[in-house]
Design an enzyme around this catalytic site. Structure first.
Site, mmCIF file in Angstrom:
data_model
loop_
_atom_site.group_PDB
_atom_site.id
_atom_site.type_symbol
_atom_site.label_atom_id
_atom_site.label_comp_id
_atom_site.label_asym_id
_atom_site.label_seq_id
_atom_site.Cartn_x
_atom_site.Cartn_y
_atom_site.Cartn_z
ATOM 1 N N LYS A 197 0.977 -4.578 4.593
ATOM 2 C CA LYS A 197 0.230 -5.006 3.415
ATOM 3 C C LYS A 197 -0.976 -5.818 3.883
ATOM 4 O O LYS A 197 -0.836 -6.855 4.529
ATOM 5 C CB LYS A 197 1.098 -5.851 2.486
ATOM 6 C CG LYS A 197 0.377 -6.306 1.225
ATOM 7 C CD LYS A 197 1.297 -7.115 0.322
ATOM 8 C CE LYS A 197 0.567 -7.602 -0.929
ATOM 9 N NZ LYS A 197 1.444 -8.403 -1.806
ATOM 10 N N LYS A 249 0.036 -0.785 1.847
ATOM 11 C CA LYS A 249 -0.707 -1.283 0.688
ATOM 12 C C LYS A 249 -1.933 -2.036 1.181
ATOM 13 O O LYS A 249 -1.791 -2.897 2.060
ATOM 14 C CB LYS A 249 0.194 -2.206 -0.144
ATOM 15 C CG LYS A 249 -0.465 -2.777 -1.397
ATOM 16 C CD LYS A 249 0.505 -3.689 -2.148
ATOM 17 C CE LYS A 249 -0.159 -4.230 -3.415
ATOM 18 N NZ LYS A 249 0.734 -5.145 -4.164
#
Length: 326
Positions: A197, A249
Site C-alpha cells: 500500500k 493499492k
C-alpha cells in the site's frame, strides 16, 4: 512467416470473434464493493468528490449489500465513520460501534451469500487521522498500534466478518492479527493483507468519504511511490505471517507492482481502484471528454489483465450489472 500469412486482424473482425479470443475476462464475482457507513445519519449522504458514492445509513447499506448479492458481486469491504473520535481510536473496539454493528447488520441481511470484509485500521477512528496511535513525539507507534489491531480484528470477526483487511501498513500486523484470531477461536476468518500500500495523492476523495482528521501525511508507514522491489519484500513478509490473500493499492498507477506481485504470489491477489482513480474518470466523463462506460470497463479490465484476481472498485455493482447484461 509474415504478411499475408499473418493477419492479426482476422481475430478482431466481429464482436463475437473478439469475445471468443479475449485473453482476459471480467465477471461480477471478481469485484468487491467498498462501502462507507456513517454513524448518526438519518439518510444517505452524497460524497461530493466521488459522484455516485454515498455515506450509508444502516438501511441503505443493507440494500446495497442485497443488491450486490443479486448482481453476483464477490464481496463488500466496509468502512465505518464514527460520531466520536479519540487519540486511541477506541470506537473501533466497541461491539456496538459503527463498523462492528454494520458488519452484523450486513451479515444478518445477506448471510454467507456475499463475502463480508472489514477494514482493520484506525484512521477513521482517531482524532488525529493516523492509522495508528502516536507516541510523545507524534510518530506512529508501530507496536502499540499492533495490540489495538489484534483486538479490532477479533471484534470484527465476532461481528461476523468473513475477511479482515488490515490496511495500516504496520510492520508485523498480519502475524499479530492471525494470532489474535486463532486464540479467539476465529480460525476460519481470512486475512486480506494490504501488503503493498503506497502513500498516494490519489487518496484525496477517500479523506472526504471517511471525514478524515489527518494533518500531514502517512509517508512514514505507507510505501514510497518510487520503490518497486520493496513491494515484493512487503508481500513476502505478509505471506510468512499468514496472509490468506494480498493486495496492491492503489491500482491504476501501480500496474507494474501488481504484475510483479501476481507473478510471485501463491495466494489470490487483489487490487484497489481507489477514490482518486474513480473521481478522475467520473469528472472526465461528466465533462464529455471520455465515454464513461467504456472508460470504467477498460480501467477495471486493465487491472485484471495486470494480474489481479479481484478488484475493489466503487463501480462494482454498476459494472456487475453491465457484465450480466452482456
Amino acid at each position: 512467416m509474415s504478411f499475408p500469412n499473418h493477419r492479426p486482424r482476422r481475430l478482431r473482425t466481429t464482436p463475437a470473434m473478439r469475445r471468443l479470443t479475449a485473453e482476459t475476462r471480467l465477471a461480477p464475482a471478481d469485484l468487491i464493493l467498498p462501502a462507507f457507513i456513517r454513524e448518526g445519519l438519518t439518510e444517505p449522504s452524497p460524497i461530493s468528490s466521488m459522484p455516485g458514492v454515498i455515506q450509508h445509513t444502516t438501511e441503505s447499506l443493507k440494500r446495497a449489500a442485497a443488491e450486490a448479492v443479486g448482481l453476483g458481486v464477490g464481496g463488500i469491504m466496509l468502512f465505518g465513520v464514527p460520531a466520536v473520535r479519540d487519540a486511541q481510536g477506541t470506537a473501533s473496539l466497541d461491539p456496538e460501534g459503527v463498523l462492528n454493528k454494520a458488519i452484523r447488520d450486513v451479515k444478518a441481511e445477506v448471510g454467507d451469500d456475499l463475502v463480508i470484509m472489514g477494514d482493520v485500521c484506525l484512521d477513521e477512528f482517531t482524532d488525529h487521522g493516523h492509522c495508528g496511535v502516536l507516541d510523545s513525539d507524534g510518530y506512529v507507534d508501530n507496536d502499540a498500534t499492533l495490540e489495538i489491531y489484534g483486538r479490532m480484528a477479533v471484534a470484527q470477526a465476532d461481528a461476523g466478518a468473513h475477511v479482515l483487511g488490515p490496511s495500516g501498513m504496520m510492520d508485523g500486523q498480519i502475524a499479530v492479527i492471525r494470532q489474535a484470531l486463532e486464540e479467539s477461536g476465529h480460525k476460519n476468518t481470512a486475512v486480506l493483507a494490504y501488503a503493498a500500500k503506497y502513500a498516494s495523492a490519489f487518496y484525496g476523495p477517500f479523506r472526504e468519504a471517511v471525514d478524515s482528521q489527518l494533518k500531514g501525511d502517512r509517508r512514514t508507514y505507507q510505501m514510497d511511490a518510487a520503490n518497486r522491489r520493496e513491494a515484493i519484500l512487503e508481500v513476502e513478509l505478509d505471506l510468512e505471517e499468514g496472509a490468506d490473500m494480498v493486495m496492491v493499492k492503489p491500482a491504476m498507477s501501480y500496474l507494474d507492482i501488481l504484475a510483479d506481485v501476481a507473478a510471485m504470489s501463491p495466494v489470490p491477489v487483489s487490487a484497489y481502484q481507489i477514490s482518486g482513480e474513480y473521481a478522475m474518470i467520473e469528472a472526465a466523463a461528466a465533462n464529455g471528454w471520455i465515454d464513461r462506460r467504456g472508460a470504467i470497463t477498460e480501467s477495471v479490465l486493465g487491472i485484471k489483465r495486470a494480474g489481479a484476481d479481484t478488484v475493489l472498485t466503487y463501480w462494482a455493482s454498476e459494472l456487475a450489472g453491465w457484465l450480466k447484461e452482456s
